[in-house]
Design an enzyme around this catalytic site. Sequence first.
Site, PDB file in Angstrom:
ATOM      1  N   LYS A  14       6.777  68.973   7.780  1.00  0.00           N
ATOM      2  CA  LYS A  14       6.135  68.257   9.121  1.00  0.00           C
ATOM      3  C   LYS A  14       5.892  68.823  10.856  1.00  0.00           C
ATOM      4  O   LYS A  14       5.480  68.778  11.323  1.00  0.00           O
ATOM      5  CB  LYS A  14       6.252  67.217   9.149  1.00  0.00           C
ATOM      6  CG  LYS A  14       6.736  65.405   7.590  1.00  0.00           C
ATOM      7  CD  LYS A  14       6.424  64.467   8.253  1.00  0.00           C
ATOM      8  CE  LYS A  14       7.800  64.422   8.123  1.00  0.00           C
ATOM      9  NZ  LYS A  14       8.811  64.648   7.651  1.00  0.00           N
ATOM     10  N   ARG A  89       8.543  54.958  10.820  1.00  0.00           N
ATOM     11  CA  ARG A  89       9.730  55.671   9.403  1.00  0.00           C
ATOM     12  C   ARG A  89      10.003  54.201   8.364  1.00  0.00           C
ATOM     13  O   ARG A  89      10.818  54.005   8.164  1.00  0.00           O
ATOM     14  CB  ARG A  89      11.301  55.912   9.865  1.00  0.00           C
ATOM     15  CG  ARG A  89      11.052  57.537  10.877  1.00  0.00           C
ATOM     16  CD  ARG A  89      10.888  57.991   9.588  1.00  0.00           C
ATOM     17  NE  ARG A  89      12.392  59.112   9.447  1.00  0.00           N
ATOM     18  CZ  ARG A  89      12.098  60.370  10.024  1.00  0.00           C
ATOM     19  NH1 ARG A  89      11.529  60.571  11.605  1.00  0.00           N
ATOM     20  NH2 ARG A  89      13.269  61.036  10.203  1.00  0.00           N
ATOM     21  N   ARG A 128      16.599  76.162   6.077  1.00  0.00           N
ATOM     22  CA  ARG A 128      15.916  76.029   7.104  1.00  0.00           C
ATOM     23  C   ARG A 128      16.730  76.168   8.676  1.00  0.00           C
ATOM     24  O   ARG A 128      17.696  75.802   8.441  1.00  0.00           O
ATOM     25  CB  ARG A 128      15.352  73.697   7.193  1.00  0.00           C
ATOM     26  CG  ARG A 128      14.019  72.913   8.511  1.00  0.00           C
ATOM     27  CD  ARG A 128      13.855  72.115   7.639  1.00  0.00           C
ATOM     28  NE  ARG A 128      14.088  70.587   8.368  1.00  0.00           N
ATOM     29  CZ  ARG A 128      13.913  69.967   7.858  1.00  0.00           C
ATOM     30  NH1 ARG A 128      12.167  69.782   7.923  1.00  0.00           N
ATOM     31  NH2 ARG A 128      14.165  68.670   8.188  1.00  0.00           N
ATOM     32  N   ARG A 161      20.726  72.466  11.828  1.00  0.00           N
ATOM     33  CA  ARG A 161      20.812  71.496  12.389  1.00  0.00           C
ATOM     34  C   ARG A 161      21.848  70.946  11.399  1.00  0.00           C
ATOM     35  O   ARG A 161      21.992  71.028  10.327  1.00  0.00           O
ATOM     36  CB  ARG A 161      19.873  70.273  12.138  1.00  0.00           C
ATOM     37  CG  ARG A 161      19.095  70.166  13.633  1.00  0.00           C
ATOM     38  CD  ARG A 161      17.673  69.828  13.044  1.00  0.00           C
ATOM     39  NE  ARG A 161      17.767  68.632  12.212  1.00  0.00           N
ATOM     40  CZ  ARG A 161      16.240  67.501  12.379  1.00  0.00           C
ATOM     41  NH1 ARG A 161      14.722  68.324  13.019  1.00  0.00           N
ATOM     42  NH2 ARG A 161      16.050  66.978  11.501  1.00  0.00           N
ATOM     43  N   ARG A 172      19.690  61.292   3.240  1.00  0.00           N
ATOM     44  CA  ARG A 172      18.069  60.938   3.588  1.00  0.00           C
ATOM     45  C   ARG A 172      17.346  61.084   2.628  1.00  0.00           C
ATOM     46  O   ARG A 172      16.024  60.258   3.492  1.00  0.00           O
ATOM     47  CB  ARG A 172      17.822  62.599   4.896  1.00  0.00           C
ATOM     48  CG  ARG A 172      18.128  62.761   6.284  1.00  0.00           C
ATOM     49  CD  ARG A 172      18.516  64.004   6.832  1.00  0.00           C
ATOM     50  NE  ARG A 172      17.613  63.759   7.670  1.00  0.00           N
ATOM     51  CZ  ARG A 172      16.471  64.962   7.809  1.00  0.00           C
ATOM     52  NH1 ARG A 172      17.062  66.207   7.669  1.00  0.00           N
ATOM     53  NH2 ARG A 172      15.327  64.468   8.420  1.00  0.00           N
TER      54      ARG A 172
HETATM   55  P1  AMP Z   1      13.506  64.729  11.834  1.00  0.00           P
HETATM   56  O1  AMP Z   1      14.029  65.280  13.340  1.00  0.00           O
HETATM   57  O2  AMP Z   1      11.816  63.397  13.062  1.00  0.00           O
HETATM   58  O3  AMP Z   1      13.502  64.343  10.440  1.00  0.00           O
HETATM   59  O4  AMP Z   1      14.831  62.971  12.974  1.00  0.00           O
HETATM   60  C1  AMP Z   1      16.199  63.392  12.501  1.00  0.00           C
HETATM   61  C2  AMP Z   1      16.877  62.419  12.942  1.00  0.00           C
HETATM   62  O5  AMP Z   1      16.488  61.386  13.933  1.00  0.00           O
HETATM   63  C3  AMP Z   1      16.673  61.482  11.330  1.00  0.00           C
HETATM   64  O6  AMP Z   1      17.242  61.430  10.570  1.00  0.00           O
HETATM   65  C4  AMP Z   1      16.375  59.743  12.049  1.00  0.00           C
HETATM   66  O7  AMP Z   1      17.899  59.418  12.321  1.00  0.00           O
HETATM   67  C5  AMP Z   1      16.566  59.237  13.431  1.00  0.00           C
HETATM   68  N1  AMP Z   1      15.008  59.365  13.819  1.00  0.00           N
HETATM   69  C6  AMP Z   1      14.046  60.684  14.087  1.00  0.00           C
HETATM   70  N2  AMP Z   1      12.784  60.135  13.763  1.00  0.00           N
HETATM   71  C7  AMP Z   1      12.524  57.836  14.100  1.00  0.00           C
HETATM   72  C8  AMP Z   1      12.568  56.778  13.201  1.00  0.00           C
HETATM   73  N3  AMP Z   1      10.986  56.806  13.786  1.00  0.00           N
HETATM   74  N4  AMP Z   1      12.830  55.616  12.891  1.00  0.00           N
HETATM   75  C9  AMP Z   1      14.444  55.478  13.007  1.00  0.00           C
HETATM   76  N5  AMP Z   1      15.558  57.054  13.421  1.00  0.00           N
HETATM   77  C10 AMP Z   1      14.296  58.724  13.542  1.00  0.00           C
END
Ligand code: AMP
Length: 215
Positions: A14, A89, A128, A161, A172
């Site tokens: 994404k 989400r 990644r 990360r 996740r």
């Molecule tokens: P991402 O980089 O989008 O995978 O986000 C990394 C982490 O941030 C996720 O595993 C969640 O803990 C948190 N996070 C990001 N976006 C959201 C969202 N829209 N709602 C809840 N948690 C989020």
Amino acid sequence: MARFILLGPPGAGKGTQSVMIAEQYNIPHISTGDILRANVKAETPLGVLAKGYMDRGELVPDSLIMDLVKDRLAEPDCEKGFLFDGFPRTVPQAEALDAILADAGIELDAVIDIRVDEDELLKRMTGRRVCRQCGAPYHIVNMPPKKEGVCDLCGGEVYQRADDTEETVKNRFKVYNEQTLPLTDYYARTGKLVPIESAGGPKDVFEAIIRELEA
Ligand code: AMP
């Protein structure tokens, strides 16, 4: 005007697709994950609250996310449109976003849904990497930086990360299947869902997305 959401499981690419789509349509790329990570790094009150959830691969509570999204949407660059990456989400987040957009008298144009096999994703995620400074995404096999460990765009450190470790990755996926997958049905009902089967490299997926959006 282009107002998009990009859905897809963890590791579906994404971040990579968002950068390309946002450039194509000249709209801001809004990654709630990137915004949260910047807050964690700066040790803001939001960052302090969010860190534990993120490190465990859990979702940050909806109320915190919606405050962040409202503030971001109020910035002037969103007048051109936007691309949300990693948001919404949960169904409550999608409902809250609908209410914000309805208040503003605007509508989404498309919800792009990238679909990928889970085993393939696990493999991808271990490779990644991301720039600590500007958030640019890399992959040790598919898209390595020109110089190992150094960001092509800003010279920042390219690292793995904490939430890409195997245990967290598995959690996740569980969280994604339980809480985020229902959004596919939610948006299918609006007629705005654009399913994309992820096949080939990042460029092939990008071309498939643009073809569908322009169709
Ligand atoms: P991402 O980089 O989008 O995978 O986000 C990394 C982490 O941030 C996720 O595993 C969640 O803990 C948190 N996070 C990001 N976006 C959201 C969202 N829209 N709602 C809840 N948690 C989020």
